[in-house]
Design an enzyme around this catalytic site. Structure first.
Site, mmCIF file in Angstrom:
data_model
loop_
_atom_site.group_PDB
_atom_site.id
_atom_site.type_symbol
_atom_site.label_atom_id
_atom_site.label_comp_id
_atom_site.label_asym_id
_atom_site.label_seq_id
_atom_site.Cartn_x
_atom_site.Cartn_y
_atom_site.Cartn_z
ATOM 1 N N HIS A 79 0.832 -1.208 0.000
ATOM 2 C CA HIS A 79 0.000 0.000 0.000
ATOM 3 C C HIS A 79 0.866 1.258 0.000
ATOM 4 O O HIS A 79 0.702 2.150 -0.838
ATOM 5 C CB HIS A 79 -0.922 -0.017 1.225
ATOM 6 C CG HIS A 79 -1.767 1.211 1.380
ATOM 7 N ND1 HIS A 79 -3.101 1.249 1.041
ATOM 8 C CD2 HIS A 79 -1.469 2.455 1.845
ATOM 9 C CE1 HIS A 79 -3.585 2.448 1.281
ATOM 10 N NE2 HIS A 79 -2.611 3.205 1.774
ATOM 11 N N GLU A 80 1.792 1.330 0.948
ATOM 12 C CA GLU A 80 2.622 2.534 1.060
ATOM 13 C C GLU A 80 3.531 2.691 -0.152
ATOM 14 O O GLU A 80 3.802 3.814 -0.592
ATOM 15 C CB GLU A 80 3.442 2.494 2.344
ATOM 16 C CG GLU A 80 2.621 2.484 3.630
ATOM 17 C CD GLU A 80 1.710 3.697 3.787
ATOM 18 O OE1 GLU A 80 1.978 4.739 3.151
ATOM 19 O OE2 GLU A 80 0.715 3.601 4.535
ATOM 20 N N HIS A 84 1.894 4.626 -2.879
ATOM 21 C CA HIS A 84 2.055 6.086 -2.767
ATOM 22 C C HIS A 84 3.406 6.524 -3.328
ATOM 23 O O HIS A 84 3.511 7.523 -4.043
ATOM 24 C CB HIS A 84 1.959 6.511 -1.303
ATOM 25 C CG HIS A 84 0.581 6.487 -0.740
ATOM 26 N ND1 HIS A 84 -0.504 7.078 -1.368
ATOM 27 C CD2 HIS A 84 0.092 5.969 0.425
ATOM 28 C CE1 HIS A 84 -1.577 6.915 -0.627
ATOM 29 N NE2 HIS A 84 -1.251 6.249 0.456
ATOM 30 N N HIS A 131 3.474 6.418 -7.054
ATOM 31 C CA HIS A 131 2.670 7.533 -7.561
ATOM 32 C C HIS A 131 3.522 8.795 -7.605
ATOM 33 O O HIS A 131 3.507 9.543 -8.579
ATOM 34 C CB HIS A 131 1.453 7.719 -6.658
ATOM 35 C CG HIS A 131 0.406 8.635 -7.213
ATOM 36 N ND1 HIS A 131 -0.745 8.938 -6.516
ATOM 37 C CD2 HIS A 131 0.319 9.323 -8.378
ATOM 38 C CE1 HIS A 131 -1.480 9.768 -7.232
ATOM 39 N NE2 HIS A 131 -0.859 10.014 -8.366
#
Length: 771
Positions: A511-512, A515, A518
């Site tokens: 998940h992290e 980021h 991105h």
């Protein structure tokens, strides 16, 4: 979790450090690898060994924190600030003297970037613990503060200029230079879509800061921003502060579950996974016992946010905060939450009945379901039905294996490889921080990720990503590479094994890293809209999408191997793990609806009709269903009220979009690069934009990246969509003709469809491939 700090360009040189280039030849020197049967690439090995200290360098010069020369000593923060202020004054003078045109936007973005370089560094400096001065070798992020966008802008644009005519968001002359540009229709029409959109976003920043107010009210707005910043800091620190109770007030047999100091027992969390009902009950009631100071701080924070919103022309803080988001206004958010709650209610009741049944089975003398019960008993149900004891999985998920899995995924899907790079002397704040170079197969070095993954004293318990430097195209044609930090709280390796992750830790790592990628891939001309600097209710889409990859057997089998035997994780174990996540999913989502609704009410109409605790009680009973426990105040531990004020619903909305993307594009083949390739008219348009963004003659490999396209979708009002966006036939949410953004900007979102996508696609139809 995303924390949108903006630390601007920090002067790091874009040295290309990948095989075939200088810099990687000595990778791993001085580090003794643990003897395991599996072999890793450089990134896998780097995370499966303990650093044995930096290379011997008796005469080397300290590079400074994040490679910033000034930050080799504490006084460097002040020097960096002074340099940025001098540059900002020159840029303000320049933009105000030039005629309006595209150059106006470029200077605005450079001005923003210049202040971003140090504004958040000052906040980091304020929030860090420096040991062994005058050096910064052991500087640790001991209390990282996730400011909201508004509070961060206050620091960048106003706090750095207290009492100075150079205050940015309230500088009338600066505002007028931008106003002249946007008031000239011929000039505006001549701007490319990205430049025009960024100009509008800068104007929006001015307007929500009260630029239209008279001088006295503008000063009041600045004062409110400063006060809100201080209150946010105080409140956030209080959310993690432990409570204590005299130990004779607790049964002696549960003392061992807590820290005991002298005559007191220290309660520092909810102990939600403790098998003893009494331990969980005691922790819940004591940890959530109201603190008068924290309660006053929250009330003042909410009140001052409301005052600021009204001062600049909004009826509530929520209306101000939601400008520029997908939802647009709190009415839409509440419609979304209420419809979702209605849709979930029947399934949530069934989940609670199932949890109550398990409690009755294990504790027949006290079978009433209480708020401290669902996390534990839902875990018991999962374990009983699917045999997913974490200890069975951990040996397959060493940290090095998981990092290698990310590397494999990014290489196959995006053409990107992660390389571990030896930090320079003084570059990192703790010796176990790893530095990764992110390299594209044709574009080269994209940026850096600092991985602060391990537990240590005084480190925040939250896992998060935050930006140190945003990417942008500089005037000399060179691209400023992004730099980010990923912060987790993983256990250290032991003498006999590397760091082993539970399935939940592994998923959170993915998940992290979503980021972080991105931020790496959102390559825009302007740093104001780069990477994760998109609407908050869309910013979680790439990270949640990564969770789908983390739960797909075809992905997991690429890296999940036993750290001792090399055995691959059996397929049936992955299947059981994925199926277990559907257990009590409705109750889990209902809890998030409760949190999001509470957030909206707190930031709604003021003065609040009753106390924050009474509102908590009413909202919990209406939107969650389990009884409120007297003399508790959970809202005082709700740290997201600082960084996600009025925007906590974003997790739910982003999950709906991520679910759509996964099903349409990657469910059949999670390594399908074609899903990241734009085609047709929209693809050509994106390719044209990439040449502007990345520099003349630069291959538009960014077109291949779904994260980049997500950024374009949500930050630029032009119909640019890659294949995985354009082909989704999803009611009025995603239109195949590329007009979705206009629809969203007009506020005409089909919330029934979004609710269905959230409740059905995500909660109850969460499909894992090949299971």
């Amino acid at each position: 979790m995303l924390y949108a700090w903006r630390l601007g360009g920090l002067g790091l040189r874009a040295a290309a450090l990948w095989p075939g280039r200088a810099g990687l030849g000595g990778l791993g020197a001085g580090i003794r690898a643990r003897e395991v049967s599996t072999s890793w690439s450089s990134v896998g090995a780097a995370f499966n060994v303990k650093p044995q200290g930096r290379r011997l360098d008796l005469f080397g010069e300290r590079r400074g924190l994040f490679g910033v020369p000034e930050l080799s000593a504490p006084e460097g923060f002040q020097i960096a600030q002074e340099n940025a202020l001098r540059k900002a004054d020159l840029l303000v003078e320049r933009v105000c003297s030039l005629p309006p045109g595209p150059q106006t936007v470029l200077i605005f973005d450079e001005l923003s970037d210049s202040l971003c370089r140090v504004a958040d560094l000052i906040l980091v400096r304020h929030q860090t613990l420096v040991r062994g001065l005058p050096g910064l070798t052991e500087l640790t992020f001991s209390a990282y503060l996730p400011f909201s966008d508004e509070e961060r802008k206050a620091v960048r644009g106003e706090v750095m200029y207290p009492g100075s005519p150079s205050q940015l968001n309230t500088n009338v002359e600066l505002y007028q230079s931008l106003q002249k540009l946007l008031a000239d229709k011929k000039l505006v029409d001549s701007l490319d879509p990205e430049t025009r959109r960024v100009a509008e976003l800068f104007m929006f920043d001015f307007e929500i800061s009260g630029i239209h107010l008279d001088e006295e009210k503008r000063k009041r707005a600045v004062d409110l921003n400063v006060k809100i910043l201080d209150l946010s800091n105080t409140f956030l620190m209080g959310t993690n502060f432990p409570n204590k109770i005299e130990k004779h007030l607790l049964p002696e047999h549960i003392h061992r579950n807590f820290v005991v100091t002298g005559s007191h027992v220290i309660i520092d969390g909810l102990h939600a996974e403790a098998p003893d009902d009494l331990v969980r009950e005691a922790a819940y009631k004591i940890f959530l016992y109201p603190n008068v100071g924290q309660l006053k701080c929250l009330e003042e924070l909410l009140s001052n946010r409301d005052l600021l919103a009204k001062l600049v022309g909004y009826s509530t803080y929520s209306h101000r905060a939601l400008q520029g988001t997908i939802a647009k206004n709190p009415e839409t958010v509440m419609q979304f939450l209420e419809k979702l709650s209605d849709r979930l209610s029947e399934r949530t009741i069934k989940d609670f009945e199932m949890i109550r049944g398990m409690k009755m089975k294990l504790n027949p003398q006290n079978s009433e379901l209480m708020p401290w019960d669902p996390p534990y008993y839902s875990g018991v149900i999962r374990a009983e039905r699917y045999n997913i004891e974490p200890s069975l999985y951990c040996p397959f998920f060493s940290l090095g294996a998981c990092m290698e899995g990310l590397n494999i995924l990014f290489t196959k899907l995006l053409g990107i490889t992660l390389y571990a790079e030896q930090p320079a002397k003084g570059e990192v704040w703790c010796e176990d921080v790893r530095k990764l170079a992110v390299v594209h197969e044709s574009e080269g070095l994209l940026g850096y990720i600092y991985c602060d993954f391990f537990q240590r004293a005084d480190k925040p318990h939250q896992d998060c990503h935050f930006t140190i430097r945003g990417g942008r195209l500089k005037e000399d044609g060179e691209y400023q590479l992004p730099v980010v930090v990923l912060m987790l709280n993983l256990p250290h390796s032991s003498r006999n094994s590397p760091t082993l992750l539970t399935p939940g830790m592994m998923e959170n790592l993915f998940h992290e890293m979503g980021h972080a990628m991105h931020s790496m891939l959102g390559r825009t001309r302007y740093q104001h809209v780069t990477g994760t600097r998109c609407p908050t209710d869309f910013a979680e889409v790439p990270s949640i999408l990564m969770e789908y990859f983390a739960n797909d057997y075809r992905v997991v089998t690429q890296f999940a191997r036993h750290y001792q035997t090399g055995q691959s994780l059996p397929k049936n174990m992955v299947s059981r793990l994925c199926e277990s996540k559907k257990v009590c999913a409705a109750a889990d989502m209902q809890l998030q609806v409760f949190y999001a609704t509470l957030d909206q009410i707190y930031h709604g109409k003021h003065p609040l009709r009753t106390s924050t605790t009474d509102i908590l009680r009413e909202t919990q009973e209406k939107f969650y269903g389990l009884p409120y426990v007297p003399n508790t105040a959970w809202q005082l531990r709700f740290s997201h009220l600082v960084g996600y004020g009025a925007k906590y619903y974003s997790y739910l909305m982003s999950r709906a979009v991520a679910s759509m993307v996964w099903k349409e594009c990657f469910q059949q083949d999670p390594f399908n690069r074609v899903s990241c390739l734009p085609t047709g008219r929209q693809g050509s348009a994106i390719a044209g934009r990439c040449s502007h963004t990345a520099g003349a003659g630069s291959p538009c490999s960014w077109c291949k990246v779904c994260f980049r396209s997500a950024l374009l979708l949500m930050t630029l009002s032009v119909p640019l969509f890659p294949t995985w966006i354009r082909t989704l036939k999803l009611s009025s949410w995603i239109l195949s003709d590329g007009s979705t953004l206009a629809l969203l900007n007009q506020g005409r979102v089909d919330m029934n469809f979004v609710v269905n996508a959230t409740a059905v696609n995500t909660c109850f139809g969460f499909q894992y491939s090949l299971l």
